[in-house]
Design a protein around this motif. Structure first.
Motif, PDB file in Angstrom:
ATOM      1  N   THR A  23       0.833  -1.206   0.000  1.00  9.02           N
ATOM      2  CA  THR A  23       0.000   0.000   0.000  1.00  9.02           C
ATOM      3  C   THR A  23       0.866   1.254   0.000  1.00  9.02           C
ATOM      4  OG1 THR A  23      -1.766  -1.183   1.122  1.00  9.02           O
ATOM      5  CG2 THR A  23      -1.839   1.209   1.246  1.00  9.02           C
ATOM      6  N   ASP A  26       2.241   1.508  -3.602  1.00 10.68           N
ATOM      7  CA  ASP A  26       1.173   1.773  -4.575  1.00 10.68           C
ATOM      8  C   ASP A  26       0.606   3.183  -4.314  1.00 10.68           C
ATOM      9  OD1 ASP A  26      -0.834   1.586  -6.486  1.00 10.68           O
ATOM     10  OD2 ASP A  26      -2.127   0.345  -5.227  1.00 10.68           O
ATOM     11  N   ASN A  28      -0.667   5.625  -6.082  1.00  7.93           N
ATOM     12  CA  ASN A  28      -1.954   6.067  -6.635  1.00  7.93           C
ATOM     13  C   ASN A  28      -3.124   5.166  -6.217  1.00  7.93           C
ATOM     14  OD1 ASN A  28      -1.685   3.808  -8.264  1.00  7.93           O
ATOM     15  ND2 ASN A  28      -1.473   4.960 -10.173  1.00  7.93           N
ATOM     16  N   ARG A  29      -2.842   4.141  -5.403  1.00  9.84           N
ATOM     17  CA  ARG A  29      -3.857   3.268  -4.810  1.00  9.84           C
ATOM     18  C   ARG A  29      -4.766   2.579  -5.825  1.00  9.84           C
ATOM     19  NH1 ARG A  29      -0.583   4.171  -1.306  1.00  9.84           N
ATOM     20  NH2 ARG A  29      -1.012   5.101   0.705  1.00  9.84           N
ATOM     21  N   ASP A  30      -4.183   2.197  -6.974  1.00  6.71           N
ATOM     22  CA  ASP A  30      -4.996   1.510  -7.978  1.00  6.71           C
ATOM     23  C   ASP A  30      -4.865  -0.015  -7.905  1.00  6.71           C
ATOM     24  OD1 ASP A  30      -2.455   1.118  -9.029  1.00  6.71           O
ATOM     25  OD2 ASP A  30      -2.943   1.907 -11.022  1.00  6.71           O
ATOM     26  N   ASP A  37       4.535   4.784  -9.581  1.00  2.00           N
ATOM     27  CA  ASP A  37       4.550   4.507  -8.147  1.00  2.00           C
ATOM     28  C   ASP A  37       5.993   4.395  -7.655  1.00  2.00           C
ATOM     29  OD1 ASP A  37       1.673   4.240  -7.808  1.00  2.00           O
ATOM     30  OD2 ASP A  37       1.839   2.284  -8.785  1.00  2.00           O
TER      31      ASP A  37
END
Length: 158
Positions: A23, A26, A28-30, A37
């Motif tokens: 997390t 990542d 941009n949390r996609d 990233d």
């Protein structure tokens, strides 16, 4: 033979730690770690590698780097494949002179201020086993120790 379930390779607490690391990376949390990233996370550490190096890192995933793939990569690395060189290479990105050592205070700062921050006590515990001489952290010897082996060349350097 059926492939092993990657989640069964680790204790639940380890899976949670890997999820937190994933997390963090990542940005941009996609749900997929991509080159942007990696650029962002390395930028936070103060040095962004060339796109070609980042692409090489991502190629290890052999497809989109989602959480399951991320766990599989760690399982392979911890299982004794080519993880030692990969870990050493990660440290080497910050070692512009290629000496195999980094300033102890720099490593402590990264541990205290990046990602899942280490407490002073966690750093103290880590440093009990860390190969440090004259304020320099020997990441080559440390990597060999983490992987549970030292080849003859590394033992001569340590």
């Amino acid at each position: 033979m059926a492939p092993q379930n990657v989640f069964s390779m680790f204790r639940q607490s380890q899976v949670q730690e890997f999820k937190e690391a994933f997390t963090l990376i990542d940005v941009n949390r996609d749900g997929v770690i991509e080159i942007d990233d990696l650029k962002s996370i390395y930028g936070n550490l103060g040095k962004v590698p060339a796109d070609s190096e980042l692409k090489e890192m991502l190629k290890e995933a052999k497809g989109p780097l989602n959480f399951t793939t991320f766990l599989n990569l760690f399982g392979e690395k911890m299982g004794g494949t080519d993880g030692e060189e990969t870990i050493r290479s990660a440290f080497a990105m910050f070692d512009e002179e290629g000496k195999g050592v980094l300033p102890e205070e720099y490593i402590k700062d990264l541990l205290e201020n990046m990602g899942d921050n280490f407490t002073k006590e966690e750093i103290k515990q880590t440093w009990k086993e860390a190969p440090i001489s004259k304020g320099m952290f020997n990441y080559v010897a440390f990597t060999a120790k983490v992987k549970g082996k030292q080849d003859e060349e590394e033992m001569a350097k340590a």
